[in-house]
Design a protein around this motif. Structure first.
Motif, PDB file in Angstrom:
ATOM      1  N   GLN A  71      78.612  -1.430   0.550  1.00 57.30           N
ATOM      2  CA  GLN A  71      78.905  -0.872  -0.773  1.00 57.30           C
ATOM      3  C   GLN A  71      80.017   0.181  -0.744  1.00 57.30           C
ATOM      4  OE1 GLN A  71      75.368   0.229  -3.164  1.00 57.30           O
ATOM      5  NE2 GLN A  71      74.142  -0.779  -1.593  1.00 57.30           N
ATOM      6  N   ALA A  72      80.347   0.668   0.436  1.00 57.17           N
ATOM      7  CA  ALA A  72      81.354   1.724   0.547  1.00 57.17           C
ATOM      8  C   ALA A  72      82.664   1.232   1.147  1.00 57.17           C
ATOM      9  CB  ALA A  72      80.800   2.879   1.382  1.00 57.17           C
ATOM     10  N   LEU A  73      82.818  -0.071   1.301  1.00 58.78           N
ATOM     11  CA  LEU A  73      84.021  -0.604   1.933  1.00 58.78           C
ATOM     12  C   LEU A  73      85.296  -0.278   1.146  1.00 58.78           C
ATOM     13  CD1 LEU A  73      82.843  -4.117   3.186  1.00 58.78           C
ATOM     14  CD2 LEU A  73      83.584  -2.184   4.593  1.00 58.78           C
ATOM     15  N   HIS A  74      85.163  -0.114  -0.162  1.00 64.05           N
ATOM     16  CA  HIS A  74      86.350   0.150  -0.993  1.00 64.05           C
ATOM     17  C   HIS A  74      86.721   1.622  -1.005  1.00 64.05           C
ATOM     18  CE1 HIS A  74      82.956   1.194  -3.538  1.00 64.05           C
ATOM     19  NE2 HIS A  74      83.776   1.853  -4.334  1.00 64.05           N
ATOM     20  N   ILE A  75      85.913   2.472  -0.387  1.00 61.73           N
ATOM     21  CA  ILE A  75      86.146   3.914  -0.426  1.00 61.73           C
ATOM     22  C   ILE A  75      86.939   4.351   0.806  1.00 61.73           C
ATOM     23  CG2 ILE A  75      85.051   6.184  -0.471  1.00 61.73           C
ATOM     24  CD1 ILE A  75      82.677   4.905  -1.871  1.00 61.73           C
ATOM     25  N   ALA A  76      88.006   5.082   0.576  1.00 62.98           N
ATOM     26  CA  ALA A  76      88.847   5.560   1.682  1.00 62.98           C
ATOM     27  C   ALA A  76      88.119   6.652   2.465  1.00 62.98           C
ATOM     28  CB  ALA A  76      90.160   6.098   1.134  1.00 62.98           C
ATOM     29  N   ARG A  77      88.663   7.004   3.587  1.00 59.42           N
ATOM     30  CA  ARG A  77      88.068   8.047   4.415  1.00 59.42           C
ATOM     31  C   ARG A  77      88.280   9.427   3.791  1.00 59.42           C
ATOM     32  NH1 ARG A  77      86.323   6.410   9.377  1.00 59.42           N
ATOM     33  NH2 ARG A  77      86.970   4.311  10.003  1.00 59.42           N
ATOM     34  N   ASP A  78      87.369  10.322   4.128  1.00 61.10           N
ATOM     35  CA  ASP A  78      87.477  11.727   3.752  1.00 61.10           C
ATOM     36  C   ASP A  78      88.601  12.355   4.578  1.00 61.10           C
ATOM     37  OD1 ASP A  78      86.776  14.675   4.205  1.00 61.10           O
ATOM     38  OD2 ASP A  78      85.282  14.134   2.705  1.00 61.10           O
ATOM     39  N   PRO A  79      89.379  13.274   4.000  1.00 61.15           N
ATOM     40  CA  PRO A  79      90.489  13.872   4.762  1.00 61.15           C
ATOM     41  C   PRO A  79      90.049  14.676   5.979  1.00 61.15           C
ATOM     42  CG  PRO A  79      90.220  14.955   2.635  1.00 61.15           C
ATOM     43  CD  PRO A  79      89.385  13.717   2.597  1.00 61.15           C
ATOM     44  N   LEU A  80      88.765  15.036   6.077  1.00 61.72           N
ATOM     45  CA  LEU A  80      88.274  15.737   7.255  1.00 61.72           C
ATOM     46  C   LEU A  80      87.761  14.771   8.316  1.00 61.72           C
ATOM     47  CD1 LEU A  80      86.371  18.802   5.713  1.00 61.72           C
ATOM     48  CD2 LEU A  80      88.758  18.625   6.445  1.00 61.72           C
ATOM     49  N   ASP A  81      87.760  13.485   8.016  1.00 54.80           N
ATOM     50  CA  ASP A  81      87.357  12.471   8.989  1.00 54.80           C
ATOM     51  C   ASP A  81      88.422  12.404  10.096  1.00 54.80           C
ATOM     52  OD1 ASP A  81      86.905  10.001  10.372  1.00 54.80           O
ATOM     53  OD2 ASP A  81      85.910   9.183   8.597  1.00 54.80           O
ATOM     54  N   PRO A  82      88.026  12.488  11.359  1.00 60.70           N
ATOM     55  CA  PRO A  82      89.005  12.414  12.457  1.00 60.70           C
ATOM     56  C   PRO A  82      89.851  11.141  12.430  1.00 60.70           C
ATOM     57  CG  PRO A  82      86.886  13.167  13.290  1.00 60.70           C
ATOM     58  CD  PRO A  82      86.658  12.719  11.868  1.00 60.70           C
ATOM     59  N   ALA A  83      89.315  10.077  11.817  1.00 59.66           N
ATOM     60  CA  ALA A  83      90.047   8.810  11.773  1.00 59.66           C
ATOM     61  C   ALA A  83      90.944   8.683  10.546  1.00 59.66           C
ATOM     62  CB  ALA A  83      89.062   7.636  11.818  1.00 59.66           C
ATOM     63  N   PHE A  84      91.010   9.720   9.716  1.00 58.33           N
ATOM     64  CA  PHE A  84      91.871   9.666   8.530  1.00 58.33           C
ATOM     65  C   PHE A  84      93.325   9.491   8.949  1.00 58.33           C
ATOM     66  CE2 PHE A  84      94.331  11.285   4.972  1.00 58.33           C
ATOM     67  CZ  PHE A  84      93.635  10.812   3.866  1.00 58.33           C
TER      68      PHE A  84
END
Length: 226
Positions: A71-84
């Protein structure tokens, strides 16, 4: 499988001792075993009933790094995510003609940014909310991302922005970032940078707050808007 929580407008995940009193708006109760603190209780409280908890299967993330609920596949990463991916964010923002505030709130571009933190990041970056992403230079877009992270970091350190008893952390404590706001909710007050009065404009059924001097809209865009 993953447990996916959507807080909606008023949802709260509250960490409690087993015998702690329960909130009258608790809808779901879970029990967990913590390696240090033993058995604890998680209360999912939701006054307006817009939130949800769901079991969902995991799938490969669109960028190929790890897995996320379907359900969250369309949501981009959070800017604090190391993988951003900073470069991908800058490029995507500069390809779009929408206003930069709309882009910050677009969860397909970046997640975790709400109305308050968008206004604050734009104030720090000296960008008008309606500035088109396509006219923002690469250096300015990178600066905006850095300042957005600064806003997040400061807000997290101060427990978030609490305006009433619904906006608290998992321990029920209010945040104090509201005392550090420079634009949001400061209509008619002097800008902390230049002294010009902060203005408020309607924006997507919400409001934008900005300094008309520090965050001027480019003349070409202003004329086109008229």
């Amino acid at each position: 499988m993953a447990l996916l929580a959507h807080l909606g407008m008023s949802g709260q995940l509250l960490l409690r001792e087993l015998d702690a009193a329960g909130d009258r708006h608790v809808r779901i109760r879970l029990w967990i075993e913590h390696p240090e603190h033993g058995e604890l209780r998680i209360d999912f409280a939701d006054q307006r009933l817009f939130g949800s908890l769901a079991l969902d299967r995991l799938a490969a993330a669109p960028d190929g790094i790890g897995e996320v609920p379907v359900q969250a596949l369309h949501i981009a990463r959070d800017p604090l995510d190391p993988a951003f991916d900073d470069a991908a964010f800058v490029a995507a923002l500069r390809r779009r003609g929408s206003g930069v505030k709309s882009l910050l709130l677009d969860q397909s571009l970046v997640s975790g940014v709400g109305n308050i933190y968008a206004d604050e990041a734009l104030w720090r970056a000296r960008l008008h909310p309606e500035t088109a992403g396509s006219v923002v230079g690469a250096r300015k877009a990178a600066e905006l991302l850095r300042l957005l992270r600064d806003v997040f970091a400061q807000a997290l350190a101060e427990g978030g922005t609490s305006f009433d008893e619904q906006y608290v952390n998992v321990n029920g404590q209010a945040g104090y970032f509201a005392h550090q706001l420079h634009s949001y909710g400061r209509t008619g007050l002097p800008c902390d940078r230049c002294g010009t009065l902060i203005v408020r404009e309607r924006f997507m059924n919400r409001s934008s707050h900005y300094c008309p001097k520090c965050q001027r809209l480019a003349k070409a865009q202003s004329a086109a808007a008229k």
